[in-house]
Design an enzyme around this catalytic site. Structure first.
Site, PDB file in Angstrom:
ATOM      1  N   LYS A   1       4.054 -39.837  54.417  1.00 23.90           N
ATOM      2  CA  LYS A   1       3.523 -38.846  54.575  1.00 23.90           C
ATOM      3  C   LYS A   1       2.395 -38.092  54.668  1.00 23.90           C
ATOM      4  CE  LYS A   1       2.866 -37.101  50.816  1.00 23.90           C
ATOM      5  NZ  LYS A   1       1.472 -37.150  49.293  1.00 23.90           N
TER       6      LYS A   1
ATOM      7  N   THR B   1       3.008 -31.840  51.679  1.00 28.21           N
ATOM      8  CA  THR B   1       1.416 -32.431  51.937  1.00 28.21           C
ATOM      9  C   THR B   1       0.411 -31.856  53.021  1.00 28.21           C
ATOM     10  OG1 THR B   1       2.170 -33.934  50.607  1.00 28.21           O
ATOM     11  CG2 THR B   1      -0.498 -34.541  52.224  1.00 28.21           C
TER      12      THR B   1
END
Length: 337
Positions: A194, A251
């Site tokens: 990610k 994120t």
């Protein structure tokens, strides 16, 4: 009271020490490499270098000696940058006991071997003749918010049921909810990959692109993360959970994301060495993970176009605008499959 050792006093390691220290149920040893960090915690009960606004409980003891940190520990949490994991565990191996539970809190891959952190830890420890249960914690967590006590949920993944249950029991408090998962492959790869997509999301912001672009990027990023995770033996449903979609959204959209911030600066035209130099010791794991992910995808025959374009920006000097253009110009295909 149980004894917990946390190896690594960056923002995330410090935040975890606050979580387990604030309950009053644990003795906590926090190993800090930087003398500045140790002095700061001893003097002011705050990590002035990496997490200055958060008070560290008195139950947390800071040390610069690995053997001292590990003495009597029942759970050992690894919170160092991925590139230091193997070396530090080789140094710690002689002080580890088979009954210790080892938990990786690092979201990255080892560049030279393409191994996940639990694999690196297991190799380093077994080389010394010790075998300990190993697991990984991951999920949508900004260190500053965890330390502040904002409600947070993570998952602990391990094939070892005792480890999962122990970490869930010892780390859970009213502001920190711990779920369990036996898919350590999916949880670790979700947490590592990610960061690459977050760099791409930052690139979109740095180029002045809007919400449409970022939403599409997150969605297609999740698709390619899932392809690689399942090819490596992880489960698709894990990618829909905290360590997959949850961490990805955080994120890619949160202003506290170091990986996203790197992407923003790349999108604005800054060079990577200048960006890294301005981070003052903070680590954006996605910079290291991108190269490993490209090689891992090639090994498994998995297509990862976003990761490939971020690799070209980070390692080959490709412009951010050209990377986005090439992503949009790919041959049209079905969304599913």
């Amino acid at each position: 009271m149980s004894q917990i050792a946390i190896i690594g006093a960056g923002a995330w390691g410090t935040a975890l020490s606050i979580v387990v220290g604030r309950s009053g149920r644990h003795h906590v040893s926090l190993w800090a490499f930087e003398k500045e960090v140790r002095d700061s915690i001893e003097r002011t009960r705050a990590n002035s270098l990496f997490l200055p606004q958060s008070k560290i409980p008195d139950s947390v003891r800071v040390t610069g000696n690995l053997q001292d940190a590990l003495a009597g520990a029942e759970i050992v949490v690894s919170a160092m940058p991925s590139q230091h994991c193997r070396r530090l565990f080789k140094e710690m191996a002689a002080s580890l006991r088979p009954e210790m539970l080892l938990v990786s809190a690092t979201k990255g891959l080892e560049q030279a071997t393409l191994l996940r952190m639990t694999e690196v830890i297991s190799e380093a420890v077994i080389e010394h003749g010790t075998a300990c249960p190993v697991g990984a914690i991951s999920g949508p967590t900004f260190a500053a918010e965890v330390a502040r006590g904002d409600p947070t949920a993570i998952t602990i993944a391990s094939p070892d049921e005792r480890l999962r249950d122990s970490v869930q029991r010892e780390f859970t408090d009213p502001a920190f909810r711990v779920y369990t998962n036996d898919d350590v492959v999916g949880v670790e790869l979700g947490g590592a990959l990610k960061n690459i997509i977050a760099i791409a999301a930052g690139v979109c912001d740095g180029l002045g692109l809007g919400h449409n672009s970022v939403a599409a990027l997150i969605t297609r990023g999740l698709a390619e993360i899932t392809r690689l995770a399942t090819a490596c033996g992880g489960r698709a449903e894990t990618m829909s959970g905290l360590a997959g979609l949850g961490d990805l959204v955080l994120t890619c959209t949160g202003g506290l994301s170091r990986n996203r911030s790197v992407g923003v600066e790349l999108g604005r035209g800054r060079q990577l060495p200048d960006i890294v130099a301005s981070m003052h010791g903070m680590v954006a794991e996605g910079i290291f993970t991108t190269d490993a992910a490209v090689h891992l995808a090639h090994t498994h025959g998995v297509e990862m176009p976003i990761t490939g374009q971020m690799h070209a920006i980070l390692n080959q000097g490709k412009s951010a605008r050209d990377a986005i253009r090439d992503l949009m110009g790919r041959t049209s295909k079905s969304e599913i499959g």
